[in-house]
Design a protein around this motif. Structure first.
Motif, PDB file in Angstrom:
ATOM      1  N   PRO A  15       0.256  12.844   1.907  1.00 42.48           N
ATOM      2  CA  PRO A  15      -0.406  11.182   1.321  1.00 42.48           C
ATOM      3  C   PRO A  15      -1.857  10.909   1.779  1.00 42.48           C
ATOM      4  O   PRO A  15      -2.389  10.235   0.855  1.00 42.48           O
ATOM      5  CB  PRO A  15       0.537  10.279   2.341  1.00 42.48           C
ATOM      6  N   SER A  16      -2.473  11.727   2.774  1.00 46.24           N
ATOM      7  CA  SER A  16      -3.866  11.492   3.035  1.00 46.24           C
ATOM      8  C   SER A  16      -4.603  12.038   1.929  1.00 46.24           C
ATOM      9  O   SER A  16      -5.831  11.795   1.867  1.00 46.24           O
ATOM     10  CB  SER A  16      -4.277  12.133   4.368  1.00 46.24           C
ATOM     11  N   GLU A  17      -4.159  12.947   0.869  1.00 54.34           N
ATOM     12  CA  GLU A  17      -4.977  13.695  -0.058  1.00 54.34           C
ATOM     13  C   GLU A  17      -4.818  12.842  -1.236  1.00 54.34           C
ATOM     14  O   GLU A  17      -5.420  13.319  -2.371  1.00 54.34           O
ATOM     15  CB  GLU A  17      -4.439  15.024  -0.139  1.00 54.34           C
ATOM     16  N   LEU A  18      -3.965  11.740  -1.349  1.00 55.72           N
ATOM     17  CA  LEU A  18      -3.710  11.098  -2.568  1.00 55.72           C
ATOM     18  C   LEU A  18      -4.727   9.699  -2.699  1.00 55.72           C
ATOM     19  O   LEU A  18      -5.292   9.176  -1.441  1.00 55.72           O
ATOM     20  CB  LEU A  18      -2.422  10.287  -2.572  1.00 55.72           C
ATOM     21  N   SER A  19      -5.062   9.218  -3.895  1.00 60.80           N
ATOM     22  CA  SER A  19      -5.893   8.037  -4.197  1.00 60.80           C
ATOM     23  C   SER A  19      -4.964   6.802  -3.827  1.00 60.80           C
ATOM     24  O   SER A  19      -3.534   7.132  -4.252  1.00 60.80           O
ATOM     25  CB  SER A  19      -6.440   8.175  -5.463  1.00 60.80           C
ATOM     26  N   GLY A  20      -5.754   5.745  -4.122  1.00 64.22           N
ATOM     27  CA  GLY A  20      -4.782   4.735  -3.774  1.00 64.22           C
ATOM     28  C   GLY A  20      -3.639   4.477  -4.995  1.00 64.22           C
ATOM     29  O   GLY A  20      -2.462   4.223  -4.810  1.00 64.22           O
ATOM     30  N   ASP A  52       5.898  -5.721  -3.937  1.00 67.11           N
ATOM     31  CA  ASP A  52       5.147  -6.255  -3.240  1.00 67.11           C
ATOM     32  C   ASP A  52       3.382  -6.070  -3.578  1.00 67.11           C
ATOM     33  O   ASP A  52       2.979  -5.046  -3.318  1.00 67.11           O
ATOM     34  CB  ASP A  52       5.169  -6.235  -1.954  1.00 67.11           C
ATOM     35  N   GLU A  53       2.980  -6.863  -4.326  1.00 70.62           N
ATOM     36  CA  GLU A  53       1.648  -6.790  -4.761  1.00 70.62           C
ATOM     37  C   GLU A  53       1.286  -5.456  -5.342  1.00 70.62           C
ATOM     38  O   GLU A  53       0.329  -4.803  -4.762  1.00 70.62           O
ATOM     39  CB  GLU A  53       0.689  -6.901  -3.676  1.00 70.62           C
ATOM     40  N   PRO A  54       2.012  -4.880  -6.354  1.00 73.11           N
ATOM     41  CA  PRO A  54       1.794  -3.524  -6.628  1.00 73.11           C
ATOM     42  C   PRO A  54       0.524  -3.088  -7.284  1.00 73.11           C
ATOM     43  O   PRO A  54      -0.011  -2.222  -7.507  1.00 73.11           O
ATOM     44  CB  PRO A  54       2.992  -3.410  -7.766  1.00 73.11           C
ATOM     45  N   PHE A  55      -0.067  -4.341  -7.730  1.00 76.57           N
ATOM     46  CA  PHE A  55      -1.451  -4.049  -8.465  1.00 76.57           C
ATOM     47  C   PHE A  55      -2.912  -4.174  -7.411  1.00 76.57           C
ATOM     48  O   PHE A  55      -4.001  -4.050  -7.838  1.00 76.57           O
ATOM     49  CB  PHE A  55      -1.719  -4.959  -9.512  1.00 76.57           C
ATOM     50  N   ALA A  56      -2.598  -4.433  -6.260  1.00 77.92           N
ATOM     51  CA  ALA A  56      -3.524  -4.825  -5.337  1.00 77.92           C
ATOM     52  C   ALA A  56      -4.595  -3.671  -5.223  1.00 77.92           C
ATOM     53  O   ALA A  56      -4.118  -2.469  -4.700  1.00 77.92           O
ATOM     54  CB  ALA A  56      -3.201  -5.257  -4.033  1.00 77.92           C
ATOM     55  N   GLY A  57      -5.764  -3.807  -5.321  1.00 78.00           N
ATOM     56  CA  GLY A  57      -6.626  -2.819  -4.870  1.00 78.00           C
ATOM     57  C   GLY A  57      -6.849  -1.690  -6.061  1.00 78.00           C
ATOM     58  O   GLY A  57      -7.283  -0.594  -5.587  1.00 78.00           O
ATOM     59  N   PHE A 104       0.724  -1.239  -0.120  1.00 79.44           N
ATOM     60  CA  PHE A 104      -0.057   0.050   0.024  1.00 79.44           C
ATOM     61  C   PHE A 104       0.960   1.234   0.135  1.00 79.44           C
ATOM     62  O   PHE A 104       0.430   2.358   0.408  1.00 79.44           O
ATOM     63  CB  PHE A 104      -0.956  -0.093   1.406  1.00 79.44           C
ATOM     64  N   GLY A 105       2.083   1.076  -0.604  1.00 79.63           N
ATOM     65  CA  GLY A 105       3.092   2.250  -0.673  1.00 79.63           C
ATOM     66  C   GLY A 105       3.906   2.642   0.590  1.00 79.63           C
ATOM     67  O   GLY A 105       4.959   2.953   0.540  1.00 79.63           O
ATOM     68  N   ALA A 106       3.256   2.599   1.651  1.00 80.12           N
ATOM     69  CA  ALA A 106       3.961   2.934   2.920  1.00 80.12           C
ATOM     70  C   ALA A 106       4.848   4.085   3.043  1.00 80.12           C
ATOM     71  O   ALA A 106       5.873   4.328   3.366  1.00 80.12           O
ATOM     72  CB  ALA A 106       5.030   1.737   3.376  1.00 80.12           C
TER      73      ALA A 106
END
Lengths: 290, 263
Positions: A161-166, A188-193, A112-114
């Motif tokens: 970061p809180s203003e960005l989409s996934g 690590d799972e770059p396409f998830a969600g 999820f980017g971290a």
């Protein structure tokens, strides 16, 4: 989105500043690698190889040991036995200083980017440069804007970061991952969600940034169709072992029942729909509470 | 019967081993934290930022609480002293109570609840969202970059907050004792000046607040770093920070007081 001419400018230099050699032909070499959490074995002798300049996918169902394998390559976990070499160095034998020296030559994109939530997009991308180089702030500014431009988010540099989409967060994390021009990138799972558009964008960025940097990439994923479009080679993991491997064309044409089931998303096959249990009739008609 | 007894002893044993193991881990963590503290001072901006979040952001609760505690001390002290005709000693009573005990202890408890819990939650959430792992993978040690500045920010803030708490308390005692009740202002300040000893009273109070600062900050950063990487894990760690550091403050206060003022 990304032009190869400007890539030479964008990605020139930082590797030289960090003074890192890049003369190893096989970047990641795993042979008979075994690992377990306590008494539970997760990997039962994995052998795989990642050549320089290639994008390699590691696929498999949930819980098959993909992320564990990634963490082993990154030195976050130590294997029980087997060979694990990254950039020619045996990762399990490195002390903390050696491991950190190696990690400066690689980067990892987390699921999820971290992103650091207390820093802006700009500061997130600048973070590795500020930590590992003595570059003046004016140069860092230009480099950060180039990295953000490469992922199409130069206009979002001042957002939090809180203003960005996934999808945007994943792209910022990608810009941060390439900040020091790594030789090896782990995804690590770059396409998830992600929605289909963001998914396509991230897939293309992984491929193009890998080629622009002359790096190697390992993509841990279970998104088969997107991966087949961008990777050079695929390893399939099941129950902690490599059960199949090949180029995307070989995988598409494979008659292996396991590969066929996974690639075409069939509900039943070598991986059964039902979790192993006692016979159905016995459960329904036998002793109560069975 | 025998099985029940065995499982009881086994439960006690496993709990004891787990507690001792965790204590050992906390001690090793503290050692590593001290070893990796260099960057907190070389890059002082990191620590100044944490002093702002732990210290400056706690000012309101510390100042307001100090004022009210001092006002209550003024009322209670006057009521008791008046029975013996010693109202003029009110200043001494207020000042000694605050600089020796209430300042460090109450400010420490408030600091643990306000700043300690925030530090634990922040580090715990960074762990849960893989930010610490990401930093580690960038070859940046999270203990040096994230934990140490927060620890030192807390250690530096705590004595300053305790001093401000005591100062506001004295002001509160003055407002109630002198301005509202009408005790003689000269006696209030004069007796305080004559009776409060810098080394015995003020310095010992400062030492106490420094020890409490180390204890609270250590507990807060450790609980955050050691929390389970889930929402529930962070919530539990935050609660543990407040409980453990409050008990540590009260226990350490008894030990320090017995060492400092036993006669």
């Amino acid at each position: 989105m990304l032009k190869s001419a400007s890539n030479q400018v964008v990605f020139a230099g930082i590797r030289k500043i960090l003074n890192t050699p890049s003369n190893v032909s096989s970047l990641v070499d795993l042979r008979d690698l075994r690992f377990g959490y306590g008494a539970t074995d997760v990997l039962h002798g994995v052998t795989l190889n990642v050549p320089r300049g290639k994008v390699v996918a590691i696929m498999g169902g949930s819980g098959c040991g993909k992320t564990t394998l990634m963490r082993l390559i990154g030195g976050q976990l130590k294997p029980k036995s087997g060979l694990l070499k990254v950039c020619g160095e045996s990762v399990p034998e490195l002390d903390r200083t050696g491991l950190y020296a190696l990690r400066r030559r690689m980067s990892m994109l987390f699921q999820f980017g971290a992103l650091f939530t207390d820093m802006s997009v700009f500061d997130n991308v600048a973070f590795p440069m500020r930590e590992h180089t003595e570059l003046p702030e004016v140069i860092i500014r230009d480099l950060v804007l180039m990295k953000l431009h490469a992922v199409g988010l130069r206009g979002s540099a001042q957002l939090m970061p809180s203003e960005l989409s996934g999808g945007m967060a994943r792209r910022v994390a990608l810009a941060r991952a390439i900040a020091l021009d790594p030789e090896l990138m782990l995804f690590d799972e770059p396409f998830a969600g992600l929605d289909p558009i963001s998914l396509g964008v991230i897939g293309q960025l992984i491929r193009k940034l890998n080629d622009a940097l002359g790096a190697s990439s390992i993509v841990v994923t279970h998104d088969v169709q997107e991966s087949l479009k961008i990777v050079d080679y695929i390893y399939f993991l099941s129950e902690g072992k490599v059960v199949a491997e090949g180029t995307p064309d070989e995988i598409r044409a494979s008659r292996d029942p396991w590969v066929h089931q996974f690639v075409w998303g069939e509900t039943d096959g070598p991986v059964p729909f039902q979790v192993p249990a006692n016979p159905y009739e016995e459960a329904l008609l036998g002793a109560q509470g069975a | 019967m025998l099985d029940g007894l065995l499982s009881f002893f086994s439960f006690i044993g496993s709990r004891t081993i787990s507690a001792v193991w965790r204590l050992g881990f906390a001690a090793r963590f503290f050692g590593m934290l001290i070893l990796l503290s260099g960057s907190s001072f070389r890059r002082i901006n990191l620590t100044l930022r944490e002093i702002y979040f732990s210290g400056v952001m706690s000012l309101i609760i510390i100042l307001v609480s100090g004022l009210f505690v001092g006002m209550v001390l003024g009322l209670q002290g006057y009521d008791t002293l008046a029975r013996y005709g010693s109202e003029e000693a009110l200043g001494v009573l207020v000042a000694l109570s605050l600089v020796r005990e209430l300042g460090p202890v109450v400010a420490g408890l408030l600091f643990a609840s306000r700043a300690g819990s925030a530090i634990t939650a922040e580090i715990g959430l960074m762990k849960a969202t893989e930010q610490l792992d990401a930093m580690d993978m960038m070859a940046v040690n999270p203990i040096a970059r994230v934990v140490a500045p927060r620890f030192w920010g807390g250690v530096i803030s705590m004595p300053l907050l305790a001093a401000l708490f005591s100062a506001m308390g004295v002001l509160g005692g003055y407002l109630v004792g002198v301005v509202m009740i009408g005790t003689d202002s000269g006696s209030f300040w004069g007796q305080m000046q004559a009776s409060v000893d810098f080394q015995r009273d003020i310095l010992n109070g400062v030492i106490k607040s420094m020890v409490f600062g180390i204890a609270v900050s250590w507990v807060a950063v450790f609980e955050g770093y050691d929390s389970d990487a889930t929402a529930e894990g962070v919530s539990r760690a935050t609660t543990r920070t407040v409980v453990t550091s409050s008990l540590a403050i009260l226990g350490l206060d008894f030990i320090l007081t017995s060492l400092m003022f036993r006669g």
